[in-house]
Design a protein around this motif. Structure first.
Motif, short mmCIF file in Angstrom:
data_model
loop_
_atom_site.label_atom_id
_atom_site.label_comp_id
_atom_site.label_asym_id
_atom_site.label_seq_id
_atom_site.Cartn_x
_atom_site.Cartn_y
_atom_site.Cartn_z
N GLU A 1 -10.46 -4.02 8.67
CA GLU A 1 -9.16 -3.58 8.18
C GLU A 1 -8.59 -4.60 7.18
O GLU A 1 -8.72 -5.81 7.35
N THR B 1 0.84 -1.18 0.00
CA THR B 1 0.00 0.00 0.00
C THR B 1 0.88 1.24 0.00
O THR B 1 2.11 1.14 0.14
N THR B 2 0.28 2.38 -0.20
CA THR B 2 1.06 3.62 -0.16
C THR B 2 1.53 3.88 1.26
O THR B 2 0.89 3.48 2.23
N GLU B 3 2.66 4.53 1.38
CA GLU B 3 3.23 4.94 2.68
C GLU B 3 3.52 3.76 3.60
O GLU B 3 3.60 3.90 4.82
N ASP B 4 3.67 2.57 3.00
CA ASP B 4 4.04 1.37 3.77
C ASP B 4 3.11 1.10 4.94
O ASP B 4 3.53 0.64 6.01
N ARG B 5 1.84 1.36 4.77
CA ARG B 5 0.89 1.07 5.84
C ARG B 5 0.69 -0.43 5.99
O ARG B 5 0.66 -1.17 5.01
N VAL B 6 0.52 -0.87 7.22
CA VAL B 6 0.28 -2.29 7.47
C VAL B 6 -1.19 -2.61 7.30
O VAL B 6 -1.57 -3.63 6.72
N LEU B 7 -2.05 -1.72 7.80
CA LEU B 7 -3.49 -1.91 7.71
C LEU B 7 -4.11 -0.84 6.82
O LEU B 7 -3.68 0.31 6.82
N MET B 8 -5.11 -1.25 6.05
CA MET B 8 -5.75 -0.33 5.10
C MET B 8 -7.24 -0.22 5.40
O MET B 8 -7.85 -1.14 5.94
N ARG C 1 -5.27 -5.92 4.77
CA ARG C 1 -3.81 -5.96 4.84
C ARG C 1 -3.24 -6.75 3.68
O ARG C 1 -3.97 -7.41 2.92
N ASP D 1 -8.15 4.17 0.98
CA ASP D 1 -6.72 3.91 0.77
C ASP D 1 -6.47 3.31 -0.61
O ASP D 1 -7.36 2.71 -1.22
#
Length: 405
Positions: A279, A183-190, A281, A194
């Motif tokens: 959420e 995902t963008t900005e290295d997010r773990v949960l979306m 992932r 997003d």
């Protein structure tokens, strides 16, 4: 635009829509029933005769004008002690039972009593009928579907989410589906709104081409659904997480290799998460979203003997009991003759207790009792989903569902 839309039903069960100069004929839907010729003949005879007067609700009105917001189940309960006998009261034959285009806002229903039996009609008793029924409904543009005006079986908000959410797959189907890899900005949960990146495999690449899916549903963890009686795996239920829309398909880009040449590098597809129930992932899977279709059905008792069990409580991983308006999966499906609209009676399991009045404290099993009603609204090959209605107590895995009484 015309002042009204006229809907005519011929004696053969087809619908004709007349809107200005536009004339469209829709064939009545029919389904195959797993019953014998003798059973079919008996059911046909009963539906033509109607139901005994003793089956009518005490306050059943002689006439009733259908309103917007009414449901077929609600009207059934208004007229009948046992709402699933609606097809017999309405006098529908077996081919007409699944047809959603039966009752519309604005129609007046007339209750006829004759010879100890009752039936409903849309024309007053003694009125001459040419075999064609005309119904006036509210003004509509030509682009509207006739299904939009037909009376729903239940309040739509009770089952609409479940018409797309539950998914029963085989052991490998979900593993072959495209997966979220980043995902963008290295997010773990979306969450909803997003952006995520998706990778397919050689057999199912994610492409932005004509005819390829654009809208997807996101799933996780295909959990085995085991028959509570035999322990056999009936299918795998995938956990629904949300929706995604394709922005760009998978591709390859030519990038400099630092040696004066270029190298082809793989670039995953891009999707935007349009909604998220939970959420999301990396590793979650995408499957094409089905087209939205009008779903309606007439509540009715199955024409064959049913002895089913509750397999699971949908979307409830910790609760031991299900209650009113919750959804359960049962261990019978379309290959067993189960269809949308089938109404079943829920039975308690019958607890085992120690008889404290017995000096030896013998263990005895209490009898099973009627615990409510469930209506099937979605079927797969070996499992079905049913909405719990009129529940007296908690429903749990292993509880029985049988033919309504």
């Amino acid at each position: 635009m015309t002042a009204f839309t006229s809907v005519r039903r011929t004696a053969m069960g087809a619908l004709t829509i007349v809107a200005g100069a536009v004339l469209v004929t829709l064939p009545a839907q029919a389904q195959n029933y797993p019953i014998s010729g003798e059973q079919r003949a008996t059911a046909q005879q009963v539906s033509e005769r109607g139901i005994p007067l003793a089956e009518l609700a005490a306050s059943a009105p002689d006439t009733y004008t259908v309103k917007r917001g009414d449901t077929l189940w609600g009207i059934s309960g208004m007229y009948l002690k046992r709402p699933w006998r609606w097809p017999e009261l309405w006098g529908m034959n077996l081919k007409a039972i699944p047809n959603p285009h039966l009752i519309f806002p604005g129609q007046t229903l007339y209750l006829e009593r004759d010879g100890g039996y009752a039936r409903l009609s849309t024309t007053p008793r003694g009125t001459q009928s040419s075999g064609t029924e005309t119904v006036r409904v509210s003004p509509r543009t030509r682009s509207d579907s006739l299904a939009d005006t037909a009376l729903p079986t239940l309040k739509p908000h009770l089952i609409e989410p479940f018409l797309v959410e539950p998914l029963v797959v085989d052991a490998q189907e979900l593993q072959r589906a495209p997966r979220i890899v980043a995902t963008t900005e290295d997010r773990v949960l979306m969450a909803s709104g997003d952006r995520a990146y998706v990778r397919g495999d050689a057999a199912s690449p994610v492409r932005q081409e004509p005819g390829e899916p654009r809208f997807f549903r996101v799933f996780r963890d295909a959990v085995p659904m085991k028959d509570p009686v035999t322990g056999e795996i009936l299918g795998y239920e995938a956990q629904y997480l949300g929706k995604a829309e394709l922005v760009r398909g998978e591709s390859f880009e030519e990038t400099p290799n630092g040696k004066g040449g270029f190298v082809s590098e793989y670039v995953p597809a891009t999707v935007d998460l349009s909604s998220a129930k939970e959420e999301i992932r990396a590793g979650d899977r995408l499957l094409p979203a089905p087209e939205r279709v009008f779903t309606s059905y007439t509540p009715r008792a199955p024409q064959m003997d049913v002895d089913a069990r509750v397999v699971s409580i949908y979307a409830s991983f910790a609760a031991a009991y299900a209650g009113q308006n919750q959804v359960v999966a049962i261990n019978l499906g379309s290959q067993d003759g189960i269809e949308s609209g089938h109404v079943l009676t829920l039975m308690t399991r019958g607890e085992r207790i120690k008889d404290k009045t017995d000096s030896e404290r013998a263990t005895i099993k209490l009898p099973s009792e009627v615990n409510g009603t469930a209506m099937v609204f979605r079927t797969f090959d070996r499992v079905s989903y049913a909405l719990l209605l009129e529940i007296k107590g908690g429903v749990r895995v292993g509880d029985r569902l049988v033919n309504p009484r």
